[in-house]
Design an enzyme around this catalytic site. Structure first.
Site, PDB file in Angstrom:
ATOM      1  N   ASP A  73     -17.834 105.472  -6.536  1.00  0.00           N
ATOM      2  CA  ASP A  73     -18.059 106.092  -7.850  1.00  0.00           C
ATOM      3  C   ASP A  73     -16.713 106.066  -8.581  1.00  0.00           C
ATOM      4  O   ASP A  73     -15.881 106.939  -8.393  1.00  0.00           O
ATOM      5  CB  ASP A  73     -18.537 107.542  -7.693  1.00  0.00           C
ATOM      6  CG  ASP A  73     -18.715 108.214  -9.051  1.00  0.00           C
ATOM      7  OD1 ASP A  73     -18.918 107.488 -10.053  1.00  0.00           O
ATOM      8  OD2 ASP A  73     -18.641 109.452  -9.117  1.00  0.00           O
ATOM      9  N   TRP A  98     -12.773 110.445  -0.354  1.00  0.00           N
ATOM     10  CA  TRP A  98     -14.199 110.470   0.001  1.00  0.00           C
ATOM     11  C   TRP A  98     -14.422 109.326   0.981  1.00  0.00           C
ATOM     12  O   TRP A  98     -13.938 108.219   0.786  1.00  0.00           O
ATOM     13  CB  TRP A  98     -15.014 110.313  -1.285  1.00  0.00           C
ATOM     14  CG  TRP A  98     -16.330 109.603  -1.229  1.00  0.00           C
ATOM     15  CD1 TRP A  98     -16.594 108.372  -1.737  1.00  0.00           C
ATOM     16  CD2 TRP A  98     -17.553 110.101  -0.698  1.00  0.00           C
ATOM     17  NE1 TRP A  98     -17.916 108.065  -1.551  1.00  0.00           N
ATOM     18  CE2 TRP A  98     -18.533 109.119  -0.906  1.00  0.00           C
ATOM     19  CE3 TRP A  98     -17.930 111.284  -0.053  1.00  0.00           C
ATOM     20  CZ2 TRP A  98     -19.844 109.268  -0.516  1.00  0.00           C
ATOM     21  CZ3 TRP A  98     -19.231 111.433   0.336  1.00  0.00           C
ATOM     22  CH2 TRP A  98     -20.178 110.439   0.105  1.00  0.00           C
ATOM     23  N   ASP A 117      -8.646 107.364  -4.485  1.00  0.00           N
ATOM     24  CA  ASP A 117      -8.368 107.260  -5.927  1.00  0.00           C
ATOM     25  C   ASP A 117      -6.888 106.942  -6.156  1.00  0.00           C
ATOM     26  O   ASP A 117      -6.025 107.343  -5.375  1.00  0.00           O
ATOM     27  CB  ASP A 117      -8.714 108.576  -6.629  1.00  0.00           C
ATOM     28  CG  ASP A 117     -10.214 108.814  -6.686  1.00  0.00           C
ATOM     29  OD1 ASP A 117     -10.977 107.842  -6.487  1.00  0.00           O
ATOM     30  OD2 ASP A 117     -10.621 109.969  -6.923  1.00  0.00           O
ATOM     31  N   ASN A 145     -19.245 111.989  -3.869  1.00  0.00           N
ATOM     32  CA  ASN A 145     -18.218 111.027  -4.312  1.00  0.00           C
ATOM     33  C   ASN A 145     -17.789 111.307  -5.749  1.00  0.00           C
ATOM     34  O   ASN A 145     -16.854 110.709  -6.239  1.00  0.00           O
ATOM     35  CB  ASN A 145     -18.696 109.583  -4.145  1.00  0.00           C
ATOM     36  CG  ASN A 145     -19.851 109.225  -5.065  1.00  0.00           C
ATOM     37  OD1 ASN A 145     -20.320 110.070  -5.811  1.00  0.00           O
ATOM     38  ND2 ASN A 145     -20.308 107.990  -4.972  1.00  0.00           N
ATOM     39  N   VAL A 147     -15.941 113.317  -7.252  1.00  0.00           N
ATOM     40  CA  VAL A 147     -14.831 114.277  -7.196  1.00  0.00           C
ATOM     41  C   VAL A 147     -13.558 113.542  -7.609  1.00  0.00           C
ATOM     42  O   VAL A 147     -13.352 112.388  -7.207  1.00  0.00           O
ATOM     43  CB  VAL A 147     -14.670 114.828  -5.750  1.00  0.00           C
ATOM     44  CG1 VAL A 147     -13.379 115.591  -5.582  1.00  0.00           C
ATOM     45  CG2 VAL A 147     -15.867 115.686  -5.369  1.00  0.00           C
ATOM     46  N   TRP A 149     -10.262 112.967  -6.741  1.00  0.00           N
ATOM     47  CA  TRP A 149      -9.393 113.208  -5.586  1.00  0.00           C
ATOM     48  C   TRP A 149      -7.922 113.205  -5.975  1.00  0.00           C
ATOM     49  O   TRP A 149      -7.063 113.475  -5.137  1.00  0.00           O
ATOM     50  CB  TRP A 149      -9.677 112.169  -4.486  1.00  0.00           C
ATOM     51  CG  TRP A 149     -11.070 112.320  -3.948  1.00  0.00           C
ATOM     52  CD1 TRP A 149     -12.135 111.529  -4.231  1.00  0.00           C
ATOM     53  CD2 TRP A 149     -11.552 113.346  -3.070  1.00  0.00           C
ATOM     54  NE1 TRP A 149     -13.261 111.990  -3.580  1.00  0.00           N
ATOM     55  CE2 TRP A 149     -12.919 113.095  -2.864  1.00  0.00           C
ATOM     56  CE3 TRP A 149     -10.959 114.442  -2.438  1.00  0.00           C
ATOM     57  CZ2 TRP A 149     -13.718 113.912  -2.054  1.00  0.00           C
ATOM     58  CZ3 TRP A 149     -11.747 115.246  -1.622  1.00  0.00           C
ATOM     59  CH2 TRP A 149     -13.103 114.984  -1.439  1.00  0.00           C
ATOM     60  N   TYR A 158      -6.736 110.585 -13.212  1.00  0.00           N
ATOM     61  CA  TYR A 158      -7.436 109.547 -12.446  1.00  0.00           C
ATOM     62  C   TYR A 158      -7.364 108.193 -13.156  1.00  0.00           C
ATOM     63  O   TYR A 158      -7.591 108.100 -14.351  1.00  0.00           O
ATOM     64  CB  TYR A 158      -8.900 109.954 -12.248  1.00  0.00           C
ATOM     65  CG  TYR A 158      -9.760 108.825 -11.743  1.00  0.00           C
ATOM     66  CD1 TYR A 158      -9.693 108.410 -10.415  1.00  0.00           C
ATOM     67  CD2 TYR A 158     -10.614 108.127 -12.604  1.00  0.00           C
ATOM     68  CE1 TYR A 158     -10.463 107.346  -9.952  1.00  0.00           C
ATOM     69  CE2 TYR A 158     -11.386 107.067 -12.151  1.00  0.00           C
ATOM     70  CZ  TYR A 158     -11.302 106.683 -10.822  1.00  0.00           C
ATOM     71  OH  TYR A 158     -12.048 105.626 -10.361  1.00  0.00           O
ATOM     72  N   THR A 161     -10.238 103.400  -8.286  1.00  0.00           N
ATOM     73  CA  THR A 161     -10.541 103.726  -6.879  1.00  0.00           C
ATOM     74  C   THR A 161     -10.446 102.470  -6.009  1.00  0.00           C
ATOM     75  O   THR A 161     -10.911 101.396  -6.402  1.00  0.00           O
ATOM     76  CB  THR A 161     -11.961 104.341  -6.785  1.00  0.00           C
ATOM     77  OG1 THR A 161     -12.032 105.454  -7.664  1.00  0.00           O
ATOM     78  CG2 THR A 161     -12.279 104.796  -5.370  1.00  0.00           C
TER      79      THR A 161
HETATM   80  N1  ABN Z   1     -13.411 109.669  -7.202  1.00  0.00           N
HETATM   81  C1  ABN Z   1     -13.665 109.091  -8.442  1.00  0.00           C
HETATM   82  C2  ABN Z   1     -13.792 110.105  -9.534  1.00  0.00           C
HETATM   83  C3  ABN Z   1     -12.667 110.446 -10.263  1.00  0.00           C
HETATM   84  C4  ABN Z   1     -12.777 111.363 -11.300  1.00  0.00           C
HETATM   85  C5  ABN Z   1     -14.014 111.956 -11.557  1.00  0.00           C
HETATM   86  C6  ABN Z   1     -15.115 111.587 -10.810  1.00  0.00           C
HETATM   87  C7  ABN Z   1     -15.010 110.660  -9.800  1.00  0.00           C
END
Ligand code: ABN
Length: 174
Positions: A73, A98, A117, A145, A147, A149, A158, A161
């Site tokens: 993701d 993740w 990430d 997933n 999240v 990180w 971010y 990934t």
């Molecule tokens: N792990 C990828 C991600 C980053 C920021 C927000 C959602 C998903």
């Protein structure tokens, strides 16, 4: 007769005087054989092989369909100046991640994949990939997933990934 016509007539007579029909056919035959032989040269064959591997998205790390992206993701770092296993210059890999399990179609076995990430530059916005196999809703953070990180990096910005292969999900059979 203008200058061009005179030059052309002179050149044609020169070629006719110095080229026999046999030598012309020899030259023509040699060049045709050379051209048709080109695809069997090793360089041409190598290029063909590269082309067919890249054409299979399941084996291409920069495609969402790549087998290791089954739980992805995010934006594929290979499209963002890094690679599927390394962060682009100027970004930093998050320390927590993740983890998913994907099946490699070439041997039918399951492998543990870490989706680390890369953080520190604004969102890459190229090659977005959301596959979510094995993903659970965000209220199970350890199983989601979705999240960021980068919370575990020195900046929570971010960028993209990666997909790191950690090993087989089951031990080798004895
Ligand atoms: N792990 C990828 C991600 C980053 C920021 C927000 C959602 C998903």
């Amino acid at each position: 007769m203008n200058r061009f016509d005179r030059w052309f007539a002179h050149a044609s007579r020169h070629v006719a005087r110095h080229t026999s029909r046999r030598s012309f056919l020899t030259l023509l035959g040699a060049s045709l054989a050379g051209v048709s032989g080109f695809p069997v040269l090793p360089v041409a064959r190598a290029a063909e092989q590269r082309g067919s591997a890249a054409a299979d998205p399941v084996q291409d790390p920069n495609h969402c369909e790549y087998w290791r992206n089954c739980g992805m993701d995010g934006f594929l770092c290979g499209c963002c100046g890094g690679s599927s296993t390394s962060c682009p210059p100027g970004t930093e890999m998050a320390k927590t991640t993740w983890i998913g399990t994907c099946r490699d179609p070439s041997d039918g076995r399951d492998y543990i994949i870490a989706y680390n990430d890369c953080c520190g530059m604004s969102t890459c916005n190229r090659c977005m990939c959301g596959r979510h196999e094995g993903d659970r809703p965000i209220y199970y953070p350890a199983k989601s997933n979705n999240v960021n990180w980068c919370a575990s990096a020195s900046t929570n910005v971010y960028h993209c990934t990666t997909t790191l292969l950690l090993g087989l999900s089951e031990p080798e059979p004895p």
